[in-house]
Design an enzyme around this catalytic site. Sequence first.
Site, short mmCIF file in Angstrom:
data_model
loop_
_atom_site.label_atom_id
_atom_site.label_comp_id
_atom_site.label_asym_id
_atom_site.label_seq_id
_atom_site.Cartn_x
_atom_site.Cartn_y
_atom_site.Cartn_z
N CYS A 381 0.83 -1.20 0.00
CA CYS A 381 0.00 0.00 0.00
C CYS A 381 0.87 1.26 0.00
O CYS A 381 1.49 1.58 -1.01
CB CYS A 381 -0.98 -0.03 1.17
SG CYS A 381 -2.36 1.13 0.99
N HIS A 507 -3.44 -5.04 -0.01
CA HIS A 507 -2.98 -5.58 1.27
C HIS A 507 -3.00 -7.11 1.24
O HIS A 507 -3.97 -7.74 1.70
CB HIS A 507 -3.87 -5.07 2.41
CG HIS A 507 -3.66 -3.64 2.76
ND1 HIS A 507 -2.74 -3.21 3.69
CD2 HIS A 507 -4.25 -2.51 2.26
CE1 HIS A 507 -2.77 -1.89 3.78
NE2 HIS A 507 -3.68 -1.43 2.91
N GLU A 509 -1.53 -9.18 3.03
CA GLU A 509 -1.47 -9.80 4.37
C GLU A 509 -2.82 -10.29 4.85
O GLU A 509 -2.91 -11.23 5.65
CB GLU A 509 -0.87 -8.82 5.39
CG GLU A 509 -1.70 -7.59 5.71
CD GLU A 509 -1.41 -6.39 4.82
OE1 GLU A 509 -1.67 -5.25 5.25
OE2 GLU A 509 -0.93 -6.59 3.68
#
EC number: 6.3.4.2
Length: 536
Positions: A381, A507, A509
Amino acid sequence: MSKFVFVTGGVVSSIGKGIVAASLGRLLKSRGYSVSILKLDPYLNVDPGTMSPFQHGEVFVTEDGAETDLDLGHYERFTDTAMTRLNSVTTGSIYQAVINKERRGSYNGGTVQVIPHITGEIRERIHRVAANSNADIIITEIGGTVGDIESLPFLEAIREFKNDVNRNDVAYIHVTLLPYIKTSGEIKTKPTQHSVKELRSIGIQPDLLVCRSDKSINEALKKKLSGFCGVSINSVIEALDADSIYSVPLSLKKEGLCKETLNYLELEDKKCDLKNWEQLIHNLRNPGGPIKVALVGKYIELGDAYLSVVEALRHACIEQKALLDLHWVSAEMIEKNSAETYLNEVDAIVVPGGFGNRGVNGKIAAIKFARENKIPFLGLCLGMQCAVIEWARNVAHLPDASSSELDPNTPNPVIHLLPEQQDVVDLGGTMRLGVYPCRLTKNTTGKNLYDEDVIYERHRHRYEFNNYYKQSFLDSGYKISGTSPDGRLVELIELENHPYFLACQYHPEFLSRPGKPHPLFKGLIKASQDKLTQSN
């Protein structure tokens, strides 16, 4: 017809209700039951999207674009089940909904009160999750601690809830603390007794006690708790401090948490298959060599601000049989000193997301250090935006390049505001949020890692790569390895002639799972291992 489990907490806050709920979800799923988990948060914010990471930790983004509590990340990672905006409920969102109904005249001129209107809205949200997910079992975690004034409407709502369904459709689990007093060498049960007494005073009798402790609980203590708290001795569950949150499902299975919960719900205790999870824990406890990963951020004083990033790194290390040696590096300290001071000995560098000016130049310096010294790098990001600025300033001959977020007057805004964000005034829930598709470019590292033509990733941003500069970046050696399907938004970038240099606008993750690490994180750890092997 769904069954319902409510998880409350007593004695102290941050006792691990979320991990207990997530672990129970894992155990139920391993028996073939479908599960959905929701969090009831007692704060007045509508959602945590505008809250400081120092106050709340990370904001976890769901597929449908909800900004939610970090516990939803635990729910998803443990159960490998996607949650939605329905799975996150706050006092603020409840009051907002009730007041909006009152303004529309939905209550026909009646007096709007906490009981029945607020509690009724809470119960409706729980039923809504059941209807939307069609899950066999709905687990609801009630935030806060029994006795807190903020939690009272939620506790009253789950008390009332047993009247909405049959009694054997509901189970109440109370997570509590048994403190150990060193001077007397005793584990004390009195705080738990008082916590259960508080629950009973509002009409909730817990069916199971999950007792957090750093010392083993003997049968005599279990019998004492059973007698004073009115639960079966088999329902007094020991929850010792664990070496990893991922080992908690195995310890709770051994204690019989899932079996006893199914007993109260009058459901079959099916055969449990945790072979993959057991292998995961074996790999976690028997790693190979360490990988030193520097996480360069601005909120490092609170590790929970980057919880999903850390867990994604851990998943990748488990998969690659490596030991995660995480180095927390303050971007502001890099600004005051130098990148080399903090990054000279690391094997990989991660620059995660964030907002605002503070620490940005430190992040840019860290990225330059990774690029010039061939250290495997992953930007997320804002991390991608900083990578773009670094390249523009130091390679693409645009020394005054910046982001219009960081410097509205920059003559070279290589990162600028998304067009649809131009007229947005409110901050809450107005970013580009949730899952969006990304088309990968052939013959790129990104394409090779994903092995897909189109991927779907979760986003949370207002700013994007400025396509006005795209050609100059391509001409100077940058590779754009992923874009939105229409080619308008740059989603993934990389460098050639580097062991591993990737940065994404999304993102990743949030999609990493234990046993199924995200390709970008797995690629980072593998590249670090390969580089170490070559240097040795």
